[in-house]
Design an enzyme around this catalytic site. Structure first.
Site, mmCIF file in Angstrom:
data_model
loop_
_atom_site.group_PDB
_atom_site.id
_atom_site.type_symbol
_atom_site.label_atom_id
_atom_site.label_comp_id
_atom_site.label_asym_id
_atom_site.label_seq_id
_atom_site.Cartn_x
_atom_site.Cartn_y
_atom_site.Cartn_z
ATOM 1 C CG ASP A 1 6.463 10.639 -1.344
ATOM 2 O OD1 ASP A 1 7.638 10.328 -1.621
ATOM 3 O OD2 ASP A 1 5.729 9.937 -0.624
ATOM 4 C CG ASP B 1 6.366 4.782 -1.023
ATOM 5 O OD1 ASP B 1 5.760 4.705 0.063
ATOM 6 O OD2 ASP B 1 6.960 5.818 -1.403
ATOM 7 C CB THR C 1 -2.233 4.511 1.145
ATOM 8 O OG1 THR C 1 -2.977 3.650 0.269
ATOM 9 C CG2 THR C 1 -2.061 5.861 0.467
ATOM 10 C CG ASP C 2 -1.679 3.266 6.434
ATOM 11 O OD1 ASP C 2 -0.460 3.351 6.212
ATOM 12 O OD2 ASP C 2 -2.288 4.038 7.190
ATOM 13 C CD GLU D 1 0.970 7.730 -7.249
ATOM 14 O OE1 GLU D 1 -0.264 7.602 -7.064
ATOM 15 O OE2 GLU D 1 1.827 7.460 -6.394
ATOM 16 C CG ASP E 1 -4.409 -0.716 -11.035
ATOM 17 O OD1 ASP E 1 -3.664 -0.847 -10.042
ATOM 18 O OD2 ASP E 1 -5.494 -1.314 -11.151
ATOM 19 N N GLY E 2 -0.880 0.057 -10.530
ATOM 20 C CA GLY E 2 0.252 -0.822 -10.288
ATOM 21 C C GLY E 2 -0.114 -2.290 -10.296
ATOM 22 N N PRO F 1 -8.251 1.288 -0.132
ATOM 23 C CG PRO F 1 -8.483 3.487 -0.863
ATOM 24 C CD PRO F 1 -8.407 2.663 0.374
ATOM 25 C CG HIS G 1 11.050 8.070 1.385
ATOM 26 N ND1 HIS G 1 10.621 9.325 1.764
ATOM 27 C CD2 HIS G 1 10.027 7.518 0.679
ATOM 28 C CE1 HIS G 1 9.401 9.528 1.293
ATOM 29 N NE2 HIS G 1 9.017 8.454 0.636
#
Length: 280
Positions: A87, A161, A163-164, A107, A144-145, A168, A63
């Site tokens: 998170d 920030d 996921t990989d 998020e 939805d960003g 998705p 972070h």
């Protein structure tokens, strides 16, 4: 998950493993499987769809380099957008900067936020306040960003920030998304995203870098060793306007109480394997 172990397998048979004492929680949300474990030596582990998102004893190694280089390079980051970050680690770091007036966090999965607030606890109570709309600077949007950034603008810093950069989250690494992010930035403005493992997601990293170069005025890349990930982990930065991302306000950075990212050694972020640089 084997007996008392959590293993995340990356491409090419590479894995990252933690010994665990117990599984604290497993829930299937509308979007993904969320798991929380107590590890033997790294605190709690948050996993989404079998991939390590963080371990509480070491999450700052992700972070801090995600957030602070961009925040310290921008001359006055008053309005910040975080896409993902459920998170709570990214918004915690953003709010260390006193000049910030508003942080919007988008998020898609409310369950991630609720579970992180209750079981992970790295946010210092920020998520609970945002869930109840009681935080003075932080605003939470469940959605939805990709769609949000199409419809909103006026941000000094945008932090993705996610996921990989596979599966998705792939839309967050598309040229269309980058164009919308560029439009949504003020001038000057900075966009930063995590970009996966330098060694194991090399193609995805290079593809994202080349797409960003078509859109942003300047593009930078850097990496950092992250506890719990297949390090070194890559980050990509897109600049709108005249910001020089090679320079940060190190004096301001010294007052933030950082544990991993050192603003005085900012130039060390840009050390990439030679074969990667030759492909850029």
């Amino acid at each position: 998950m084997r007996d008392m172990e959590f293993i995340e397998w990356y491409p090419r048979g590479y894995g990252v493993a933690f010994k665990v004492k117990r599984k604290i929680l497993e829930e299937q949300s509308e979007y993904q499987k969320i798991e929380v474990y107590e590890t033997e030596g790294f605190g709690k582990l948050l996993a989404i769809d079998g991939t390590v998102q963080l371990v509480t004893e070491g999450e700052k190694s992700y972070h801090e380099p995600l957030v602070h280089p961009a925040m310290l390079a921008h001359p006055n980051p008053r309005r910040v957008l975080i896409i993902g970050g459920g998170d709570g680690g990214a918004i915690r770091e953003v709010l260390k900067h006193e000049e910030v007036e508003e942080v919007i966090m988008v998020e898609i999965d409310k369950k991630v936020i609720e579970i992180s607030a209750k079981y992970i606890g790295i946010d210092g109570g920020i998520l609970e306040k945002m869930l109840s709309d009681k935080h003075e600077k932080g605003k939470l949007i469940i959605g939805d960003g990709v769609k949000f950034i199409e419809e909103n603008s006026g941000f000094d810093v945008i932090i993705v920030d996610s996921t990989d950069p596979v599966g998705p989250a792939e839309m967050l690494f598309s040229e269309e998304f980058y164009k919308n992010a560029y439009r949504a930035l003020n001038d000057p403005g900075i966009y930063v995203t995590q970009a996966g493992s330098v060694y194991l997601f090399t193609d995805e990293f290079l593809t994202a870098y080349r797409k960003m170069r078509k859109v942003f005025d300047k593009v930078y890349y850097y990496s950092f060793p992250v506890i719990g990930y297949a390090s070194p982990w890559a980050f990509l930065v897109g600049v709108k306007g005249s910001i020089d991302f090679m320079k940060v306000d190190a004096e301001k950075g010294k007052k933030l109480g950082l544990e991993y990212y050192d603003p005085d050694k900012h130039e060390t972020l840009f050390q990439m394997p030679r074969y990667i640089v030759q492909m850029l």
